[in-house]
Design an enzyme around this catalytic site. Structure first.
Site, PDB file in Angstrom:
ATOM      1  N   SER A 130      22.431  28.506  -4.053  1.00  0.00           N
ATOM      2  CA  SER A 130      23.728  27.987  -3.634  1.00  0.00           C
ATOM      3  C   SER A 130      23.777  26.473  -3.737  1.00  0.00           C
ATOM      4  CB  SER A 130      24.032  28.388  -2.194  1.00  0.00           C
ATOM      5  OG  SER A 130      25.246  27.785  -1.792  1.00  0.00           O
ATOM      6  N   LYS A 185      21.828  35.744   0.587  1.00  0.00           N
ATOM      7  CA  LYS A 185      22.813  34.940  -0.154  1.00  0.00           C
ATOM      8  C   LYS A 185      24.223  35.546  -0.003  1.00  0.00           C
ATOM      9  CE  LYS A 185      24.639  31.848  -2.875  1.00  0.00           C
ATOM     10  NZ  LYS A 185      25.682  32.265  -3.683  1.00  0.00           N
ATOM     11  N   HIS A 188      25.456  34.484   3.236  1.00  0.00           N
ATOM     12  CA  HIS A 188      25.856  33.072   3.075  1.00  0.00           C
ATOM     13  C   HIS A 188      27.272  32.990   2.510  1.00  0.00           C
ATOM     14  CE1 HIS A 188      26.559  29.717   0.326  1.00  0.00           C
ATOM     15  NE2 HIS A 188      25.857  28.962   1.155  1.00  0.00           N
ATOM     16  N   ASN A 189      27.518  33.763   1.478  1.00  0.00           N
ATOM     17  CA  ASN A 189      28.843  33.704   0.851  1.00  0.00           C
ATOM     18  C   ASN A 189      29.926  34.236   1.785  1.00  0.00           C
ATOM     19  OD1 ASN A 189      27.394  32.840  -1.372  1.00  0.00           O
ATOM     20  ND2 ASN A 189      28.704  33.910  -2.811  1.00  0.00           N
ATOM     21  N   GLU A 192      30.623  31.613   4.062  1.00  0.00           N
ATOM     22  CA  GLU A 192      31.406  30.609   3.296  1.00  0.00           C
ATOM     23  C   GLU A 192      32.900  31.001   3.307  1.00  0.00           C
ATOM     24  OE1 GLU A 192      29.724  29.699  -0.703  1.00  0.00           O
ATOM     25  OE2 GLU A 192      31.683  30.233  -1.489  1.00  0.00           O
TER      26      GLU A 192
HETATM   27  C1  6PG Z   1      27.451  28.972  -3.748  1.00  0.00           C
HETATM   28  C2  6PG Z   1      28.774  29.665  -3.931  1.00  0.00           C
HETATM   29  C3  6PG Z   1      28.819  30.287  -5.273  1.00  0.00           C
HETATM   30  C4  6PG Z   1      30.217  30.603  -5.748  1.00  0.00           C
HETATM   31  C5  6PG Z   1      30.888  31.711  -5.032  1.00  0.00           C
HETATM   32  C6  6PG Z   1      32.383  31.631  -5.123  1.00  0.00           C
HETATM   33  O1  6PG Z   1      26.781  29.366  -2.817  1.00  0.00           O
HETATM   34  O2  6PG Z   1      27.141  28.047  -4.507  1.00  0.00           O
HETATM   35  O3  6PG Z   1      28.915  30.655  -2.971  1.00  0.00           O
HETATM   36  O4  6PG Z   1      27.951  31.364  -5.235  1.00  0.00           O
HETATM   37  O5  6PG Z   1      30.978  29.454  -5.689  1.00  0.00           O
HETATM   38  O6  6PG Z   1      30.466  32.883  -5.645  1.00  0.00           O
HETATM   39  O7  6PG Z   1      32.837  32.809  -4.639  1.00  0.00           O
HETATM   40  P1  6PG Z   1      34.299  33.314  -4.775  1.00  0.00           P
HETATM   41  O8  6PG Z   1      34.709  33.142  -6.208  1.00  0.00           O
HETATM   42  O9  6PG Z   1      34.213  34.742  -4.375  1.00  0.00           O
HETATM   43  O10 6PG Z   1      35.110  32.453  -3.879  1.00  0.00           O
END
Ligand code: 6PG
Length: 484
Positions: A130, A185, A188-189, A192
């Site tokens: 990430s 991960k 984490h997302n 996010e």
């Molecule tokens: C990271 C982000 C990366 C990506 C996401 C975006 O940790 O660097 O999470 O993995 O930007 O996959 O996710 P979406 O397109 O679902 O918003």
């Protein structure tokens, strides 16, 4: 340049290129390979020029250029492309060689690939990476899992290229077997998604209830970023709000309000439903993206379905202060729920997750990085068996202190007709969590009334089930008692 490279990397898209440059800057020699070989050539002539980076024109050349045990990192699109490259690599590899998948892979695929490659004598690592483009170049957060025997061989390189926290600890450590790294991960997302949704709700309340301009909101986010909310996502929001389009108007105002998503938030919600964990905030964040993407439907509805007039005659300064409390308290709920899900998954899948270590991995480099993760690390250092973050003294007290403002924000959103599903559902979870007696007694009665599903009684031991013939017309036969 060394005769053999320390590692090979397949996939010269933005993350792949930057990771190679990062590895090289830490003293490693890297072989670059890409399905379309022209990309390798243009990379070698461009950003890789004069560096300890060699190109390979074929899989054979890539494999032959590597020190043993060979380490090959795949930075290709999650899904079929990963399987395809694995199949191409297998005939050229020897027992003990290591394949690392650094994409946003769904963790069941990593479980499957780890087992499959083990049968072939090969070691597989599935790792979340990430931090986006900049993180890949300067130090991402790296969450590896898979075959534990592979870890000693890749530990140095992965930790060297990862972000570091203030005391120099790397934001990369072994997460666990099989798909554990990709699972973490995925969480984490999901988090996010939750953090982003919370920020967006605060933004909409400031914009639509308080009528604030982008510049005014920029100031508020700048101030928030100096305090408890200090985080990468607050920081970029501050900068986005100040960014002007060519005509001098805020660019953010011209962006269509339909959110995209690549699936990791949805996966998080699905596992939560499967494991019975109340991951309400992240799920609401996913659904909010779904509602946003149905733009035409919303535009039509906005013309016919009326809500309250948005008017605010309260104390503007107080509401901004309350919003900060609402954000912080809701964020704590989101992380509490995410950690609950990790605990349950660890039980289900037999992983030994180090929760404080995960907070440390997220403390720097990644999209959800924030000073707040330091508090989570401290909570798990104090009590590695902590069942729920809300039971940690710091978090309990912080939420208690924030709750008056949080409730005022939720009430304002609800009475003004502004959607705030993450803030309000977080509050409902908090109230459910701290309520000893919920109305599920009535729900159980309803289930027993119409379907003889049975219930337990407060005046009997747990595990004893009762059925009542509520109407006098039903029989005494109860349905089987089981829970999904
Ligand atoms: C990271 C982000 C990366 C990506 C996401 C975006 O940790 O660097 O999470 O993995 O930007 O996959 O996710 P979406 O397109 O679902 O918003």
């Amino acid at each position: 340049m060394k005769e053999l490279s320390d590692i090979g990397l397949v996939g010269l898209a933005v993350m792949g290129e930057n990771l190679i440059l990062n590895m090289e800057s830490k003293g490693y020699t890297v072989t670059a390979y890409n399905r379309s070989v022209e990309k390798v050539e243009s990379f070698l002539d461009g950003r890789a020029k004069g560096k300890k980076i060699r190109g390979a024109a074929s899989i054979e050349e890539l494999v032959a250029s590597l020190e043993k045990p060979r380490k090959i990192k795949l930075m290709v699109k999650a899904g079929q492309a990963v399987d395809d490259f694995i199949e191409q690599l297998i005939p050229h590899l020897e027992p003990g060689d290591i394949i690392i998948d650094g994409g946003n892979t769904h963790y069941p695929d990593t479980n499957r690939r780890t087992d499959y490659l083990k049968e072939k004598g090969l070691l597989f690592i599935g790792t979340g990476v990430s931090g986006g483009e900049e993180g890949a170049l300067t130090g991402p957060s790296i969450m590896p899992g898979g075959a534990p025997e592979a870890w000693p061989h890749v530990k140095d390189i992965l930790q060297d290229i990862s972000a570091k926290v203030d005391d120099g600890s790397p934001c990369c450590d072994w997460v666990g077997e099989g798909g554990a790294g990709h699972f973490v991960k995925m969480i984490h997302n999901g988090i996010e998604y939750g953090d982003m949704q919370l920020i967006c709700e605060a933004y909409q309340i400031m914009k639509d209830v308080l009528g604030m301009s982008a510049d005014e909101m920029h100031e508020v986010f700048a101030e928030w970023n100096e305090g408890d909310l200090d985080s990468y996502l607050i920081e970029i929001t501050r900068d986005i709000l100040a960014y002007k389009d060519d005509d001098g108007e805020p660019l953010v105002d011209k962006i269509l309000d339909t959110a995209g998503q690549k699936g990791t938030g949805k996966w998080t919600g699905i596992v939560a439903l499967d494991l019975g964990i109340p991951l309400t905030l992240i799920s609401e964040a996913v659904f909010s993206r779904c509602i946003s993407s149905r733009k035409d439907e919303r535009v039509k509805a906005s013309q016919v379905v009326k809500g309250p007039e948005t008017t605010f005659d309260g104390d503007k300064k107080q509401l901004i202060k309350d919003l900060k409390d609402a954000l912080y308290a809701s964020k704590i709920i989101s992380y509490a729920q995410g950690y609950l899900l990790m605990r349950e998954a660890a039980k289900e899948f037999g992983w030994h997750l180090n929760y404080g270590g995960i907070a440390l991995m997220w403390r720097g480099g990644c999209i959800i990085r924030s000073s707040f993760l330091g508090n989570i690390k401290d909570a798990f250092d104090k009590n590695p068996e902590l069942e729920n973050l809300l039971l940690d003294d710091y978090f309990r007290k912080t939420v208690e202190d924030a709750q008056a403002g949080w409730r005022r924000v939720a009430a304002t959103a609800l009475t003004q007709g502004i959607p705030a599903p993450a803030i309000t559902s977080a509050l409902s979870y908090f109230d459910g969590f701290r309520t000893a007696r919920l109305p599920a007694n009535l729900l159980q009665a309803q289930r027993d009334y119409f379907g003889a599903h049975t219930y337990e009684r407060i005046d009997h031991d747990r595990g004893e089930f009762f059925h009542t013939n509520w109407t006098g017309r039903g029989g005494d036969t109860a349905s089987t008692t089981y829970n999904a």
